[in-house]
Design a protein around this motif. Structure first.
Motif, PDB file in Angstrom:
ATOM      1  N   ASP A 319      17.769  35.106 -75.831  1.00 20.26           N
ATOM      2  CA  ASP A 319      18.121  33.831 -76.478  1.00 20.26           C
ATOM      3  C   ASP A 319      16.974  33.343 -77.361  1.00 20.26           C
ATOM      4  OD1 ASP A 319      20.585  33.731 -75.332  1.00 20.26           O
ATOM      5  OD2 ASP A 319      19.970  32.450 -73.650  1.00 20.26           O
ATOM      6  N   PHE A 320      15.765  33.551 -76.862  1.00 20.58           N
ATOM      7  CA  PHE A 320      14.599  33.164 -77.653  1.00 20.58           C
ATOM      8  C   PHE A 320      14.560  33.947 -78.970  1.00 20.58           C
ATOM      9  CE2 PHE A 320      10.316  35.008 -78.469  1.00 20.58           C
ATOM     10  CZ  PHE A 320       9.809  33.968 -79.220  1.00 20.58           C
ATOM     11  N   LEU A 321      14.751  35.260 -78.891  1.00 18.55           N
ATOM     12  CA  LEU A 321      14.720  36.070 -80.111  1.00 18.55           C
ATOM     13  C   LEU A 321      15.795  35.609 -81.088  1.00 18.55           C
ATOM     14  CD1 LEU A 321      14.050  39.656 -78.672  1.00 18.55           C
ATOM     15  CD2 LEU A 321      12.417  38.087 -79.770  1.00 18.55           C
ATOM     16  N   LYS A 322      16.965  35.271 -80.540  1.00 24.61           N
ATOM     17  CA  LYS A 322      18.036  34.765 -81.411  1.00 24.61           C
ATOM     18  C   LYS A 322      17.607  33.466 -82.093  1.00 24.61           C
ATOM     19  CE  LYS A 322      22.308  36.119 -79.105  1.00 24.61           C
ATOM     20  NZ  LYS A 322      23.429  35.530 -78.362  1.00 24.61           N
ATOM     21  N   GLU A 323      16.966  32.608 -81.319  1.00 28.14           N
ATOM     22  CA  GLU A 323      16.577  31.305 -81.894  1.00 28.14           C
ATOM     23  C   GLU A 323      15.578  31.445 -83.038  1.00 28.14           C
ATOM     24  OE1 GLU A 323      15.359  27.983 -79.606  1.00 28.14           O
ATOM     25  OE2 GLU A 323      17.331  27.675 -78.721  1.00 28.14           O
ATOM     26  N   PRO A 403      15.576  16.410 -81.131  1.00 29.02           N
ATOM     27  CA  PRO A 403      17.013  16.207 -81.358  1.00 29.02           C
ATOM     28  C   PRO A 403      17.805  17.502 -81.202  1.00 29.02           C
ATOM     29  CG  PRO A 403      15.747  14.988 -82.985  1.00 29.02           C
ATOM     30  CD  PRO A 403      14.757  15.826 -82.209  1.00 29.02           C
ATOM     31  N   LEU A 404      18.988  17.361 -80.670  1.00 27.03           N
ATOM     32  CA  LEU A 404      19.843  18.525 -80.454  1.00 27.03           C
ATOM     33  C   LEU A 404      20.373  19.005 -81.792  1.00 27.03           C
ATOM     34  CD1 LEU A 404      21.907  16.859 -77.614  1.00 27.03           C
ATOM     35  CD2 LEU A 404      20.238  18.671 -77.288  1.00 27.03           C
ATOM     36  N   SER A 417      28.626  27.719 -78.325  1.00 26.27           N
ATOM     37  CA  SER A 417      29.248  26.399 -78.284  1.00 26.27           C
ATOM     38  C   SER A 417      28.373  25.380 -79.010  1.00 26.27           C
ATOM     39  CB  SER A 417      29.408  25.954 -76.820  1.00 26.27           C
ATOM     40  OG  SER A 417      29.705  24.578 -76.757  1.00 26.27           O
ATOM     41  N   PRO A 418      29.007  24.428 -79.672  1.00 23.90           N
ATOM     42  CA  PRO A 418      28.225  23.364 -80.317  1.00 23.90           C
ATOM     43  C   PRO A 418      27.856  22.256 -79.337  1.00 23.90           C
ATOM     44  CG  PRO A 418      30.556  23.033 -80.794  1.00 23.90           C
ATOM     45  CD  PRO A 418      30.473  24.280 -79.943  1.00 23.90           C
ATOM     46  N   VAL A 419      28.376  22.349 -78.127  1.00 17.58           N
ATOM     47  CA  VAL A 419      28.240  21.253 -77.173  1.00 17.58           C
ATOM     48  C   VAL A 419      26.930  21.398 -76.394  1.00 17.58           C
ATOM     49  CG1 VAL A 419      29.313  20.097 -75.190  1.00 17.58           C
ATOM     50  CG2 VAL A 419      30.740  21.175 -76.959  1.00 17.58           C
ATOM     51  N   PRO A 420      26.167  20.312 -76.264  1.00 16.88           N
ATOM     52  CA  PRO A 420      24.932  20.416 -75.474  1.00 16.88           C
ATOM     53  C   PRO A 420      25.224  20.586 -73.994  1.00 16.88           C
ATOM     54  CG  PRO A 420      25.317  18.153 -76.169  1.00 16.88           C
ATOM     55  CD  PRO A 420      26.368  18.985 -76.834  1.00 16.88           C
ATOM     56  N   LEU A 421      24.201  20.942 -73.242  1.00 22.28           N
ATOM     57  CA  LEU A 421      24.380  21.108 -71.795  1.00 22.28           C
ATOM     58  C   LEU A 421      24.148  19.780 -71.112  1.00 22.28           C
ATOM     59  CD1 LEU A 421      22.417  23.963 -72.664  1.00 22.28           C
ATOM     60  CD2 LEU A 421      23.825  24.495 -70.690  1.00 22.28           C
ATOM     61  N   VAL A 422      24.961  19.494 -70.120  1.00 27.84           N
ATOM     62  CA  VAL A 422      24.712  18.275 -69.345  1.00 27.84           C
ATOM     63  C   VAL A 422      24.422  18.667 -67.905  1.00 27.84           C
ATOM     64  CG1 VAL A 422      26.058  16.721 -70.790  1.00 27.84           C
ATOM     65  CG2 VAL A 422      27.152  17.895 -68.863  1.00 27.84           C
ATOM     66  N   HIS A 423      23.664  17.815 -67.257  1.00 28.63           N
ATOM     67  CA  HIS A 423      23.255  18.106 -65.881  1.00 28.63           C
ATOM     68  C   HIS A 423      23.187  16.781 -65.146  1.00 28.63           C
ATOM     69  CE1 HIS A 423      21.161  19.851 -62.504  1.00 28.63           C
ATOM     70  NE2 HIS A 423      20.104  19.106 -62.696  1.00 28.63           N
ATOM     71  N   ASP A 424      23.919  16.692 -64.039  1.00 23.57           N
ATOM     72  CA  ASP A 424      23.896  15.464 -63.248  1.00 23.57           C
ATOM     73  C   ASP A 424      22.928  15.636 -62.093  1.00 23.57           C
ATOM     74  OD1 ASP A 424      25.770  14.146 -64.828  1.00 23.57           O
ATOM     75  OD2 ASP A 424      27.425  15.141 -63.797  1.00 23.57           O
ATOM     76  N   HIS A 425      22.022  14.688 -61.971  1.00 21.34           N
ATOM     77  CA  HIS A 425      20.997  14.783 -60.927  1.00 21.34           C
ATOM     78  C   HIS A 425      20.664  13.378 -60.444  1.00 21.34           C
ATOM     79  CE1 HIS A 425      17.296  15.934 -58.848  1.00 21.34           C
ATOM     80  NE2 HIS A 425      16.709  14.934 -59.480  1.00 21.34           N
ATOM     81  N   ALA A 426      20.771  13.179 -59.143  1.00 21.46           N
ATOM     82  CA  ALA A 426      20.401  11.898 -58.515  1.00 21.46           C
ATOM     83  C   ALA A 426      21.026  10.700 -59.235  1.00 21.46           C
ATOM     84  CB  ALA A 426      18.875  11.767 -58.456  1.00 21.46           C
ATOM     85  N   ARG A 428      22.123  10.427 -62.251  1.00 22.23           N
ATOM     86  CA  ARG A 428      21.892  10.236 -63.679  1.00 22.23           C
ATOM     87  C   ARG A 428      22.326  11.490 -64.434  1.00 22.23           C
ATOM     88  NH1 ARG A 428      15.953   9.429 -66.504  1.00 22.23           N
ATOM     89  NH2 ARG A 428      16.671   9.932 -68.594  1.00 22.23           N
ATOM     90  N   ARG A 429      22.854  11.300 -65.626  1.00 21.38           N
ATOM     91  CA  ARG A 429      23.258  12.446 -66.446  1.00 21.38           C
ATOM     92  C   ARG A 429      22.163  12.761 -67.463  1.00 21.38           C
ATOM     93  NH1 ARG A 429      29.215  13.882 -68.208  1.00 21.38           N
ATOM     94  NH2 ARG A 429      29.031  14.484 -66.024  1.00 21.38           N
ATOM     95  N   TYR A 430      21.786  14.005 -67.514  1.00 18.37           N
ATOM     96  CA  TYR A 430      20.761  14.472 -68.445  1.00 18.37           C
ATOM     97  C   TYR A 430      21.408  15.402 -69.470  1.00 18.37           C
ATOM     98  CZ  TYR A 430      17.573  12.752 -64.845  1.00 18.37           C
ATOM     99  OH  TYR A 430      16.913  11.964 -63.945  1.00 18.37           O
ATOM    100  N   THR A 431      20.859  15.385 -70.676  1.00 18.00           N
ATOM    101  CA  THR A 431      21.383  16.229 -71.754  1.00 18.00           C
ATOM    102  C   THR A 431      20.288  17.209 -72.183  1.00 18.00           C
ATOM    103  OG1 THR A 431      22.692  14.356 -72.511  1.00 18.00           O
ATOM    104  CG2 THR A 431      22.421  16.185 -74.044  1.00 18.00           C
ATOM    105  N   PHE A 432      20.663  18.468 -72.324  1.00 17.67           N
ATOM    106  CA  PHE A 432      19.680  19.478 -72.726  1.00 17.67           C
ATOM    107  C   PHE A 432      20.195  20.271 -73.911  1.00 17.67           C
ATOM    108  CE2 PHE A 432      18.951  18.768 -68.169  1.00 17.67           C
ATOM    109  CZ  PHE A 432      17.629  18.335 -68.225  1.00 17.67           C
ATOM    110  N   CYS A 433      19.252  20.740 -74.711  1.00 16.61           N
ATOM    111  CA  CYS A 433      19.638  21.500 -75.895  1.00 16.61           C
ATOM    112  C   CYS A 433      19.932  22.946 -75.552  1.00 16.61           C
ATOM    113  CB  CYS A 433      18.526  21.428 -76.940  1.00 16.61           C
ATOM    114  SG  CYS A 433      17.007  22.259 -76.452  1.00 16.61           S
ATOM    115  N   SER A 434      19.411  23.418 -74.438  1.00 14.01           N
ATOM    116  CA  SER A 434      19.459  24.856 -74.187  1.00 14.01           C
ATOM    117  C   SER A 434      19.362  25.124 -72.684  1.00 14.01           C
ATOM    118  CB  SER A 434      18.281  25.536 -74.889  1.00 14.01           C
ATOM    119  OG  SER A 434      17.070  24.970 -74.415  1.00 14.01           O
ATOM    120  N   GLN A 435      19.779  26.311 -72.303  1.00 11.99           N
ATOM    121  CA  GLN A 435      19.680  26.699 -70.894  1.00 11.99           C
ATOM    122  C   GLN A 435      18.234  26.664 -70.394  1.00 11.99           C
ATOM    123  OE1 GLN A 435      21.764  27.091 -68.542  1.00 11.99           O
ATOM    124  NE2 GLN A 435      23.763  27.386 -69.502  1.00 11.99           N
ATOM    125  N   PRO A 436      17.266  27.188 -71.170  1.00 14.76           N
ATOM    126  CA  PRO A 436      15.883  27.136 -70.651  1.00 14.76           C
ATOM    127  C   PRO A 436      15.377  25.706 -70.448  1.00 14.76           C
ATOM    128  CG  PRO A 436      16.066  28.808 -72.337  1.00 14.76           C
ATOM    129  CD  PRO A 436      17.362  28.058 -72.351  1.00 14.76           C
TER     130      PRO A 436
END
Lengths: 503, 339
Positions: A319-323, A403-404, A417-426, A428-436
């Protein structure tokens, strides 16, 4: 000259290791400041630096280096050189000073943490040179822009960036606090010196030095190439620390530290170096593309390092090489569009000749990112610069704080996908640009979970008024400082159309 | 939104905007030292991470919540106004001097003519010194990383480098002594074992170990720079220098005189910092003296432990004289600080 060679006495100046007995070892080297993973203290005493230097050699060398770099600056300061530099290049060095100068000084705190909480005297000694080096780098990289203040008020950002809430400043602070200002000694050795200083500083300091010399900016070229000679020395604290972790069965831990900081460094340097090399540096002076520099100095270097230490390429390596093909192009679009939010003047850098170069270096660029610039250029030519400026803000990643730009990556065919990643923790919802970025958070949520990105603050009502001007004021940008196109969009008129000023 | 417009009468910034409306000329020292610690008293936490993460709590506890506080530390000036460039330039010159000094005494082969009794004194008193001095180096770096202003961080970091300077010259000469008087002098054990187990060294080891875990930045500064370091500097640079002189070891006497230059610089910026703090908040006097009530006796006991070794030299100094020299120096420093 003293008669004894350094090698004859040096070990006697780095053997000051003893078992403390009047206090607890765990109090003298608390885990939060020096995470040892249970490796016994005596094992750390075998820490052996590959690069050896004595104090007398250090001050003799450094005094000479400083004298020559300041001499160049003194001569250049009396000349018209700066005002004659290309406007895009000026943007590259102003972005550099803002993001790097104070950060380098703060790296002296990380070095001092290793100098106190490193677990071997030899290591602590090397870290002390690192402390001195980073004070040098902070001071020299503020002294040079200080001399530019009369000619370039934006040079003020060399000093104030880290005191502001400008979004790039938040991203840089979040990265560097994670890497060294607020990191433990062992992790700092792996993440600052092994991961960051052996790779990414080469990119910014040697790559940009090569471009600086091409551009004729001998001031900046002399400055950053001199700095890199120090980095090459103190970065070597990583290797013996890495060896010890691996020898004591903590390869997975070391690998995670590297994977964590490699990805974070990549994102911030795609933003800083990527834009400077591929868009801000004048076309005729570009020695290599950003991707070529990445391939030569990051990809190859790290694959060699991974192999040498029996580590694996990071799990996201593909994924890094692709980026490396698209991420900084997407960032450039975003930074240019949101240019009032940065302290430098982004250079669109997409004249027909530059687009030809981009297409050659990044096949398919015209059909992907070029399409956005077609629309932007048309709006500029039609005298509609307001259509090239933002009305709202983008979402920001809760890890890299950048910025994403997933939609642009998806549209260019690089993301599923154009959609960012979301992660729910404690709760709160967090938004991430990438899996790493999401993975880094999940590895150590306690380190990051309470932090609010600039968009979190905006949505929480901490930025008032909740408008674009309100946010620009929150970021500390005066109208005079807000970025504009570096060349008044001359790239949009490269076919001879009359310029419309004011973009 | 509408495009940003350039104002015709742009204010010409002549110094950093963070320094405010400065009427006087900002010196290069100030321009490259002022306001680097963006994280001090930052809201909601020092570092741009979870406000509750461990290092945020550490800095809040030991720096922001230290009793050693004034409204603003940014007006403090190291009396020597050292930038990095100035520091390496200064020490480059001083190291050239020491290179010449070493060269001169090596050529003269002075170690071969040293009295065996004096060599024995050096083995017991001089050789182990690199251990406590390394601890002083570590604690200086702790003070530097915790200090609330770069105007304090930088001299603390240079002070750490001065300790390394001293250690390396001692290590070098230890090797020279070993080459002439037996390899057993120039081993790790010859320094480590007395440090770890020798009775004379234990009060000092206990003192520096306790100072290593003194994490309040103000107390670490006071304990180190107003008590333990000036006591040890007096013992080494002054008293051991005097002892060397009495025993015909001119080289060591001159070497220690050189280190006294660094020690004096430490005392002067330390006194200036205390004066700065007390001027802004006279109530801090009790805080500083409270810490000194702990660290001064501890530092004196540490030196008392080593003082009897001065009596065993062929041309001795009475232990009581060594002890009183240390006490006099600490008292004088206290007076200089207005305490």
């Amino acid at each position: 000259m003293p008669r004894l060679a350094r090698s004859e006495w040096y070990d006697l100046a780095r053997d000051m290791n003893w078992k403390v007995s009047y206090v607890e070892e765990s109090d003298a080297w608390p885990d939060e400041l020096s995470t040892a993973k249970g490796i016994p203290m005596e094992a750390w005493w075998g820490w052996d630096e590959p690069y050896k230097v004595s104090y007398r050699e250090y001050v003799h060398n450094q005094a000479g280096k400083d004298a020559s770099v300041y001499a160049v600056n003194s001569v250049v300061a009396r000349s018209k050189m700066f005002s004659q530099l290309d406007e895009g290049w000026k943007s590259a060095i102003l972005a550099h000073y803002g993001a790097i100068a104070a950060a380098e000084y703060l790296a002296s705190i990380g070095e001092s943490r290793m100098g106190r909480f490193g677990r071997a005297a030899a290591w602590r000694n090397m870290a002390l040179y690192g402390t001195l080096d980073e004070i040098r780098h902070g001071q020299i990289q503020t002294y040079f822009p200080y001399g530019l203040l009369d000619r370039e008020p934006r040079a003020d950002w060399a000093h104030k960036t880290f005191h502001t809430n400008e979004w790039g400043a938040i991203a840089a602070r979040h990265l560097f606090d994670d890497m060294f200002t607020a990191n433990d000694a062992v992790s700092t050795a792996i993440q600052l010196t092994f991961t960051f200083e052996t790779g990414f500083t080469n990119l910014q300091f040697l790559g940009m030095a090569a471009d600086a010399m091409e551009v004729g900016d001998i001031d900046f070229g002399a400055l950053i190439s001199s700095i890199q000679t120090d980095e090459a020395r103190h970065s070597q604290q990583g290797e013996p620390t890495m060896k010890l972790l691996i020898e004591h069965g903590h390869k997975d831990y070391a690998q995670k530290l590297v994977d964590h900081m490699f990805w974070r460094s990549w994102h911030v340097f795609a933003l800083l170096t990527g834009l400077s090399m591929d868009y801000y540096t004048p076309l005729e002076h570009r020695s290599h593309s950003f991707k070529e520099f990445m391939d030569e100095w990051i990809v190859k270097q790290f694959l060699d390092q991974f192999r040498d230490f029996g580590l694996e390429p990071s799990w996201y390596w593909e994924d890094f090489l692709k980026e490396t093909n698209w991420y900084h192009h997407a960032l450039h679009l975003g930074v240019w569009f949101w240019r009032p939010t940065v302290w430098w003047n982004p250079d669109g850098g997409v004249s027909p000749a530059e687009r030809e170069w981009l297409e050659e270096k990044y096949p398919g660029w015209n059909d992907t990112f070029g399409r956005y610039w077609d629309v932007i250029a048309e709006n500029v030519r039609n005298g509609r610069p307001e259509l090239t400026l933002p009305e709202t803000f983008p979402m920001v990643c809760n890890m890299c704080q950048i910025p994403l730009c997933n939609p642009a990556g998806h549209a260019a065919g690089h993301l599923d996908s154009p959609v960012p990643l979301v992660h729910d923790h404690a709760g709160r919802r967090y938004t991430f640009c990438s899996q790493p970025c999401k993975w880094i958070f999940e590895q150590n949520p306690g380190r990051f979970q309470g932090h609010m990105s600039i968009i979190d603050r905006f949505l929480a009502g901490q930025i008032q008024p909740p408008t674009v001007p309100g946010a620009l004021a929150y970021m500390g940008l005066s109208p005079e400082e807000m970025g504009r196109d570096a060349t008044d969009c001359s790239w949009a008129f490269a076919n001879g159309t009359v310029l419309t000023r004011g973009a | 939104m509408t495009p940003a417009t350039s104002t015709g009468a742009r204010r010409r910034a002549r110094t950093w905007s963070l320094l405010g409306d400065v009427r006087r000329k900002v010196t290069p020292y100030e321009a490259v030292t002022a306001k680097f610690h963006y994280h001090f008293r930052r809201d909601p936490a020092p570092f741009e991470l979870d406000p509750e993460m461990s290092l945020n709590r550490w800095y809040l506890r030991h720096r922001e919540n230290s009793p050693f506080q004034v409204d603003d530390w940014e007006d403090f000036r190291d009396p020597f106004k050292l930038t990095y460039k100035d520091y390496v330039s200064l020490q480059h010159e001083r190291e050239l001097y020491l290179d010449g000094l070493v060269d001169q005494y090596e050529v003269a082969d002075v170690t071969a003519r040293l009295d065996e009794g004096w060599v024995e004194t050096l083995r017991r008193l001089f050789v182990p010194l690199r251990f406590p001095l390394h601890a002083l180096q570590m604690i200086s770096l702790y003070v530097g990383q915790m200090a609330p202003s770069s105007f304090i961080t930088n001299p603390a970091s240079f002070q750490a480098a001065d300790e390394m300077r001293r250690i390396q010259r001692l290590a070098y000469w230890t090797k020279v002594l070993g080459n002439t008087h037996g390899d057993h002098i120039a081993t790790t054990a010859a320094a480590h074992d007395p440090w770890a187990e020798g009775g004379e060294w234990q009060p000092l080891r206990e003192t520096v170990e306790r100072l290593l875990v003194t994490y309040d930045w103000g107390e670490a500064f006071v304990g180190l720079n107003l008590a333990v370091k000036p006591a040890l500097d007096t013992l080494i640079d002054w008293q051991l220098g005097e002892l060397a002189d009495r025993n015909g070891d001119v080289f060591l006497s001159l070497l220690f005189s050189e280190f006294e230059r660094d020690a004096r610089r430490s005392r002067e910026w330390s006194a200036a910092l205390v004066d700065y703090a007390l001027t802004r908040d006279p109530g801090l006097r009790g805080v500083v003296t409270g810490w000194l009530d702990v660290w001064t006796p501890s530092a004196e006991r540490a030196c008392d432990g080593l003082a009897p070794l001065f009596e065993k030299a062929p041309e001795p100094i009475p232990a009581a004289d060594v002890a009183s020299a240390v006490r006099a120096q600490l008292a004088q420093l206290r007076t200089t600080c207005g305490l």
